[in-house]
Design a protein around this motif. Structure first.
Motif, PDB file in Angstrom:
ATOM      1  N   ASN A 170     -24.432 -26.823  34.426  1.00 22.17           N
ATOM      2  CA  ASN A 170     -23.281 -26.563  33.560  1.00 22.17           C
ATOM      3  C   ASN A 170     -23.407 -27.288  32.221  1.00 22.17           C
ATOM      4  OD1 ASN A 170     -20.802 -24.962  34.688  1.00 22.17           O
ATOM      5  ND2 ASN A 170     -21.682 -26.029  36.447  1.00 22.17           N
ATOM      6  N   PHE A 171     -23.950 -28.487  32.257  1.00 21.83           N
ATOM      7  CA  PHE A 171     -24.132 -29.226  31.009  1.00 21.83           C
ATOM      8  C   PHE A 171     -25.160 -28.544  30.106  1.00 21.83           C
ATOM      9  CE2 PHE A 171     -25.881 -32.959  28.606  1.00 21.83           C
ATOM     10  CZ  PHE A 171     -24.753 -33.147  27.815  1.00 21.83           C
ATOM     11  N   ALA A 172     -26.220 -28.015  30.710  1.00 24.60           N
ATOM     12  CA  ALA A 172     -27.220 -27.274  29.938  1.00 24.60           C
ATOM     13  C   ALA A 172     -26.603 -26.016  29.336  1.00 24.60           C
ATOM     14  CB  ALA A 172     -28.402 -26.917  30.831  1.00 24.60           C
ATOM     15  N   ALA A 173     -25.738 -25.344  30.100  1.00 23.57           N
ATOM     16  CA  ALA A 173     -25.060 -24.156  29.569  1.00 23.57           C
ATOM     17  C   ALA A 173     -24.121 -24.536  28.422  1.00 23.57           C
ATOM     18  CB  ALA A 173     -24.274 -23.473  30.687  1.00 23.57           C
ATOM     19  N   THR A 187     -15.023 -17.402  22.886  1.00 23.80           N
ATOM     20  CA  THR A 187     -14.873 -18.451  21.863  1.00 23.80           C
ATOM     21  C   THR A 187     -14.972 -19.856  22.435  1.00 23.80           C
ATOM     22  OG1 THR A 187     -12.460 -18.366  22.116  1.00 23.80           O
ATOM     23  CG2 THR A 187     -13.463 -16.950  20.423  1.00 23.80           C
ATOM     24  N   GLU A 188     -14.746 -20.016  23.745  1.00 23.76           N
ATOM     25  CA  GLU A 188     -14.769 -21.337  24.377  1.00 23.76           C
ATOM     26  C   GLU A 188     -15.667 -21.309  25.605  1.00 23.76           C
ATOM     27  OE1 GLU A 188     -10.871 -22.631  25.282  1.00 23.76           O
ATOM     28  OE2 GLU A 188     -10.235 -22.813  23.184  1.00 23.76           O
ATOM     29  N   TRP A 189     -16.358 -22.418  25.796  1.00 20.37           N
ATOM     30  CA  TRP A 189     -17.212 -22.539  26.979  1.00 20.37           C
ATOM     31  C   TRP A 189     -16.368 -22.865  28.197  1.00 20.37           C
ATOM     32  CZ3 TRP A 189     -18.114 -26.886  30.114  1.00 20.37           C
ATOM     33  CH2 TRP A 189     -19.137 -26.728  31.072  1.00 20.37           C
ATOM     34  N   VAL A 190     -16.682 -22.260  29.341  1.00 22.89           N
ATOM     35  CA  VAL A 190     -15.939 -22.453  30.582  1.00 22.89           C
ATOM     36  C   VAL A 190     -16.889 -22.943  31.669  1.00 22.89           C
ATOM     37  CG1 VAL A 190     -14.493 -21.380  32.346  1.00 22.89           C
ATOM     38  CG2 VAL A 190     -14.311 -20.637  29.962  1.00 22.89           C
ATOM     39  N   LEU A 217     -34.642 -33.092  32.460  1.00 21.43           N
ATOM     40  CA  LEU A 217     -35.355 -32.569  31.292  1.00 21.43           C
ATOM     41  C   LEU A 217     -34.979 -31.126  30.989  1.00 21.43           C
ATOM     42  CD1 LEU A 217     -38.929 -34.035  31.976  1.00 21.43           C
ATOM     43  CD2 LEU A 217     -37.176 -34.918  30.419  1.00 21.43           C
ATOM     44  N   LEU A 218     -34.514 -30.414  32.000  1.00 22.43           N
ATOM     45  CA  LEU A 218     -34.162 -29.010  31.811  1.00 22.43           C
ATOM     46  C   LEU A 218     -32.869 -28.816  31.030  1.00 22.43           C
ATOM     47  CD1 LEU A 218     -35.125 -27.558  35.305  1.00 22.43           C
ATOM     48  CD2 LEU A 218     -36.249 -27.081  33.135  1.00 22.43           C
ATOM     49  N   ILE A 219     -32.097 -29.873  30.810  1.00 23.12           N
ATOM     50  CA  ILE A 219     -30.861 -29.722  30.034  1.00 23.12           C
ATOM     51  C   ILE A 219     -31.148 -29.628  28.534  1.00 23.12           C
ATOM     52  CG2 ILE A 219     -29.539 -30.983  31.766  1.00 23.12           C
ATOM     53  CD1 ILE A 219     -29.549 -33.389  29.904  1.00 23.12           C
ATOM     54  N   ILE A 220     -32.354 -29.956  28.114  1.00 27.25           N
ATOM     55  CA  ILE A 220     -32.707 -29.859  26.699  1.00 27.25           C
ATOM     56  C   ILE A 220     -32.660 -28.391  26.285  1.00 27.25           C
ATOM     57  CG2 ILE A 220     -34.486 -30.322  24.966  1.00 27.25           C
ATOM     58  CD1 ILE A 220     -35.503 -32.563  26.765  1.00 27.25           C
ATOM     59  N   PRO A 221     -31.879 -28.052  25.281  1.00 27.34           N
ATOM     60  CA  PRO A 221     -31.687 -26.634  24.915  1.00 27.34           C
ATOM     61  C   PRO A 221     -32.840 -26.036  24.129  1.00 27.34           C
ATOM     62  CG  PRO A 221     -30.405 -28.021  23.470  1.00 27.34           C
ATOM     63  CD  PRO A 221     -31.031 -28.942  24.473  1.00 27.34           C
ATOM     64  N   THR A 222     -34.030 -26.152  24.684  1.00 28.45           N
ATOM     65  CA  THR A 222     -35.229 -25.542  24.100  1.00 28.45           C
ATOM     66  C   THR A 222     -35.923 -24.760  25.194  1.00 28.45           C
ATOM     67  OG1 THR A 222     -35.453 -27.409  22.572  1.00 28.45           O
ATOM     68  CG2 THR A 222     -37.364 -25.963  22.852  1.00 28.45           C
ATOM     69  N   GLU A 223     -35.945 -23.450  25.053  1.00 24.92           N
ATOM     70  CA  GLU A 223     -36.417 -22.593  26.126  1.00 24.92           C
ATOM     71  C   GLU A 223     -37.889 -22.835  26.454  1.00 24.92           C
ATOM     72  OE1 GLU A 223     -35.381 -19.878  29.106  1.00 24.92           O
ATOM     73  OE2 GLU A 223     -34.211 -21.086  27.694  1.00 24.92           O
ATOM     74  N   LEU A 225     -38.683 -20.845  40.196  1.00 20.27           N
ATOM     75  CA  LEU A 225     -38.138 -19.774  39.364  1.00 20.27           C
ATOM     76  C   LEU A 225     -36.646 -19.572  39.627  1.00 20.27           C
ATOM     77  CD1 LEU A 225     -41.035 -17.152  39.591  1.00 20.27           C
ATOM     78  CD2 LEU A 225     -40.504 -18.700  37.689  1.00 20.27           C
ATOM     79  N   LEU A 226     -36.222 -19.711  40.891  1.00 18.92           N
ATOM     80  CA  LEU A 226     -34.800 -19.612  41.208  1.00 18.92           C
ATOM     81  C   LEU A 226     -33.999 -20.697  40.501  1.00 18.92           C
ATOM     82  CD1 LEU A 226     -34.735 -18.767  45.034  1.00 18.92           C
ATOM     83  CD2 LEU A 226     -34.104 -17.269  43.141  1.00 18.92           C
ATOM     84  N   ILE A 227     -34.533 -21.907  40.497  1.00 15.98           N
ATOM     85  CA  ILE A 227     -33.845 -23.013  39.814  1.00 15.98           C
ATOM     86  C   ILE A 227     -33.705 -22.705  38.326  1.00 15.98           C
ATOM     87  CG2 ILE A 227     -34.030 -25.452  39.187  1.00 15.98           C
ATOM     88  CD1 ILE A 227     -35.436 -25.914  41.867  1.00 15.98           C
ATOM     89  N   LYS A 228     -34.746 -22.179  37.741  1.00 11.95           N
ATOM     90  CA  LYS A 228     -34.721 -21.867  36.311  1.00 11.95           C
ATOM     91  C   LYS A 228     -33.725 -20.756  35.996  1.00 11.95           C
ATOM     92  CE  LYS A 228     -36.014 -21.631  31.986  1.00 11.95           C
ATOM     93  NZ  LYS A 228     -34.993 -20.628  31.602  1.00 11.95           N
ATOM     94  N   PHE A 229     -33.762 -19.656  36.715  1.00 12.18           N
ATOM     95  CA  PHE A 229     -32.940 -18.495  36.385  1.00 12.18           C
ATOM     96  C   PHE A 229     -31.483 -18.653  36.772  1.00 12.18           C
ATOM     97  CE2 PHE A 229     -37.118 -16.152  36.538  1.00 12.18           C
ATOM     98  CZ  PHE A 229     -37.146 -15.873  35.172  1.00 12.18           C
ATOM     99  N   PHE A 230     -31.191 -19.441  37.809  1.00 11.25           N
ATOM    100  CA  PHE A 230     -29.816 -19.582  38.263  1.00 11.25           C
ATOM    101  C   PHE A 230     -29.065 -20.709  37.560  1.00 11.25           C
ATOM    102  CE2 PHE A 230     -31.053 -16.861  41.770  1.00 11.25           C
ATOM    103  CZ  PHE A 230     -29.880 -16.200  42.076  1.00 11.25           C
ATOM    104  N   PHE A 231     -29.764 -21.761  37.143  1.00 11.89           N
ATOM    105  CA  PHE A 231     -29.050 -22.938  36.631  1.00 11.89           C
ATOM    106  C   PHE A 231     -29.419 -23.336  35.207  1.00 11.89           C
ATOM    107  CE2 PHE A 231     -29.722 -23.412  41.258  1.00 11.89           C
ATOM    108  CZ  PHE A 231     -28.410 -23.328  41.669  1.00 11.89           C
ATOM    109  N   PHE A 232     -30.566 -22.923  34.724  1.00 17.22           N
ATOM    110  CA  PHE A 232     -31.000 -23.386  33.399  1.00 17.22           C
ATOM    111  C   PHE A 232     -31.513 -22.228  32.554  1.00 17.22           C
ATOM    112  CE2 PHE A 232     -31.550 -26.890  36.400  1.00 17.22           C
ATOM    113  CZ  PHE A 232     -30.797 -27.878  35.775  1.00 17.22           C
ATOM    114  N   VAL A 233     -30.677 -21.220  32.411  1.00 21.37           N
ATOM    115  CA  VAL A 233     -31.051 -20.050  31.607  1.00 21.37           C
ATOM    116  C   VAL A 233     -30.739 -20.339  30.130  1.00 21.37           C
ATOM    117  CG1 VAL A 233     -30.640 -17.599  31.229  1.00 21.37           C
ATOM    118  CG2 VAL A 233     -30.553 -18.539  33.541  1.00 21.37           C
TER     119      VAL A 233
END
Length: 261
Positions: A124-127, A138-141, A198-204, A253-261
């Motif tokens: 959620n923090f990464a999102a 307009t707002e993150w949920v 490290l996955l929370i960094i917003p760089t794909e 891959l599941l971790i990446k696609f479900f939680f850190f897209v």
């Protein structure tokens, strides 16, 4: 009272029990554990609360008995930390041999539960960091469904994948206990804990690098350890090793696609 009566005024308690007719010798305790009498009867009730009385049940009935799992949670913190460090070195391939005499389930349960919490919070923090307002949103949920997905993925993985591996090895004639397999797969997940931060960094691109390295490290850890164990007694290692490697990559891959897209 005559002299004959005075001789027995102390009652029978003053007489040695070993000299009474028909008496059974009292059993002696060795190392605190009562021994049976000479006639094979039980000398005392068992201490059901004792640590050493909870032994794993044999057969499939033990899977439904909570007491069967108690010995596998009786592990020191030092041992858990040592096994966690060992999971970060996948090239050694000696993990199964190291846990052969004392496999534990404390580490796998703790690691899986930690991943459920981290995937929910950090996902959620990464999102939130990646969120960009639009005309429609307009707002993150906060997405509470992350908890359900994380629990389903990690708990199903740690329960079902080792079970499938166990049946496959049994079919191929390879001897390896189910608890050892649970222990192996459980500790293979630890690498995803530091990777989650490290996955929370917003760089794909960085996220793909991190999850790829974590997935490969986890996959090689399971595959190389299975290969080392199987090759010691059999040459039928290709199917279980390759399948375990692919399953670990799919989990990454599941971790990446479900939680850190």
């Amino acid at each position: 009272m005559d002299d004959h009566s005075l001789k027995f005024s102390g009652g029978y308690t003053s007489l040695p029990a070993s000299h009474l007719p028909g008496s059974v010798p009292v059993c002696a305790a060795v190392d605190g554990v009562p021994r049976a009498s000479e006639f094979g009867g039980p000398s005392a009730l068992p201490d059901v609360g004792g640590e050493h009385n909870a032994q794993p049940s044999n057969g499939w009935k033990g899977l439904c008995n909570i007491a069967s799992y108690r010995p596998y949670f009786n592990v020191d913190t030092y041992v858990v930390v040592e096994r966690i460090i060992g999971s970060l070195y996948p090239h050694k391939g000696d993990f199964i041999e190291k846990i052969a005499h004392n496999p534990d389930m404390y580490g796998p349960v703790w690691i899986s539960t930690t991943l459920v919490f981290l995937a929910t919070v950090l996902g959620n923090f990464a999102a939130y960091l990646s969120f960009e307002p639009s005309s429609t949103v307009t707002e993150w949920v906060y997405d509470i469904n992350y908890v359900n997905w994380a629990a389903a993925i990690f708990y199903a993985y740690i329960s079902l994948v080792p079970l499938g591996c166990y049946f496959l090895l049994q079919y191929l004639g390879v001897s390896l206990s189910l608890v050892q397999i649970w222990c192996l797969y459980g500790y293979s997940l630890f690498i995803f804990i530091p990777a989650s931060f490290l996955l929370i960094i917003p760089t794909e691109i960085l996220r793909w690098i991190v999850i790829s390295l974590a997935g490969l490290a986890s996959a090689f850890f399971v595959a190389l350890n299975l290969q080392s164990h199987i090759m010691a007694t059999s040459d039928k290692w290709t199917i279980p090793v390759v399948s375990s490697f692919i399953v670990q990559i799919c989990l990454a891959l599941l971790i990446k696609f479900f939680f850190f897209v």
